[in-house]
Design a protein around this motif. Sequence first.
Motif, mmCIF file in Angstrom:
data_model
loop_
_atom_site.group_PDB
_atom_site.id
_atom_site.type_symbol
_atom_site.label_atom_id
_atom_site.label_comp_id
_atom_site.label_asym_id
_atom_site.label_seq_id
_atom_site.Cartn_x
_atom_site.Cartn_y
_atom_site.Cartn_z
ATOM 1 N N VAL A 189 0.829 -1.204 0.000
ATOM 2 C CA VAL A 189 0.000 0.000 0.000
ATOM 3 C C VAL A 189 0.865 1.256 0.000
ATOM 4 C CG1 VAL A 189 -1.687 1.327 1.309
ATOM 5 C CG2 VAL A 189 -1.928 -1.161 1.117
ATOM 6 N N LEU A 190 1.949 1.236 0.779
ATOM 7 C CA LEU A 190 2.785 2.425 0.923
ATOM 8 C C LEU A 190 3.841 2.565 -0.173
ATOM 9 C CD1 LEU A 190 3.394 2.498 4.785
ATOM 10 C CD2 LEU A 190 1.941 4.026 3.438
ATOM 11 N N ALA A 191 4.008 1.530 -1.004
ATOM 12 C CA ALA A 191 5.039 1.588 -2.043
ATOM 13 C C ALA A 191 4.870 2.791 -2.980
ATOM 14 C CB ALA A 191 5.063 0.282 -2.836
ATOM 15 N N PRO A 192 3.666 3.092 -3.508
ATOM 16 C CA PRO A 192 3.523 4.275 -4.374
ATOM 17 C C PRO A 192 3.834 5.581 -3.646
ATOM 18 C CG PRO A 192 1.644 2.798 -4.623
ATOM 19 C CD PRO A 192 2.410 2.307 -3.443
ATOM 20 N N VAL A 193 3.414 5.657 -2.369
ATOM 21 C CA VAL A 193 3.690 6.868 -1.582
ATOM 22 C C VAL A 193 5.192 7.045 -1.398
ATOM 23 C CG1 VAL A 193 3.309 8.042 0.620
ATOM 24 C CG2 VAL A 193 1.489 6.623 -0.388
ATOM 25 N N ASN A 194 5.870 5.949 -1.045
ATOM 26 C CA ASN A 194 7.324 6.008 -0.884
ATOM 27 C C ASN A 194 8.016 6.424 -2.175
ATOM 28 O OD1 ASN A 194 7.474 5.245 1.844
ATOM 29 N ND2 ASN A 194 7.363 3.072 1.337
ATOM 30 N N LEU A 195 7.547 5.879 -3.299
ATOM 31 C CA LEU A 195 8.155 6.206 -4.587
ATOM 32 C C LEU A 195 8.007 7.686 -4.907
ATOM 33 C CD1 LEU A 195 9.555 5.248 -7.162
ATOM 34 C CD2 LEU A 195 7.294 4.740 -8.122
#
Length: 277
Positions: A189-195
Amino acid sequence: MSESSGGGLTGYIQHHLTHNQAVHGAPADPSNFNWDSWAVALALGLLFVLWFGRAARKATAGVPSKGQAFVELIVEFVDGQVRDTFHGDRRTVTPLAITIFMWIVFMNTMDLIPLDLPGMLVTLVSGEEAAHHSYFRMVPTADLNTTLGISASVFLILIGHAWSAKGGMGFGKELLTAPFHAHGFGAIVLAPVNLVMNIIEWLVKPISLAMRLFGNMYGGELVFMLIAGLMAGWVTFLPGVIANAAWGIFHILIILLQAFIFMILTVVYIAGAREGH
């Protein structure tokens, strides 16, 4: 190139803010290339390489000459700053820092050359009319294209250091998992935010480097133009010389400080790129 449309102080400043440009592309979508910034930056870069290269070839282990001692002083100063900031292998980082520092100092120092000197030289060779239609800006770092170009190069170097230290998989994983570390479904879930956060962080670095250097040098150049334009004439000649000298002395600090900040931030960013979150 086009002639400045205004007169008086406005026309004087517009004239000196106009680049010597080559226009490429279609008339509906032209692309301008600032020959003056490119030529001065290239000449100063070659001057730095020739100076330090000659000093390195003539260096001796005995009592150094004044020229060798001055170059060694610069190298030791920069290497000391790199050593305090970057704790890895400095064999490539210190030469990069020296190049950035000295090249930017050289380019910034062009701001101390009298504004009307290029026009005076053109007048001597081709006459006053040719000088009126000729444009040449002497300070490459007062051109956003120059500072963005240097910053873009630094950005690619940062990517190279991150890739070298972490590998392609490690670097890619860090982009997707930091700064908000999570496990399982939360990591997905947080991968796009981190990117997105990492892309912003990476892009801010070169942009901030370019804008800081450009803003300070453009502002300093504009002050010289204002002093020269407002105090033109025999009555205000002496006050103009005093004002220019005072601003020039203060501007030397800005010239050196901006080169130092650009250099030290580059080293800090390299150190950060090689470390993990």
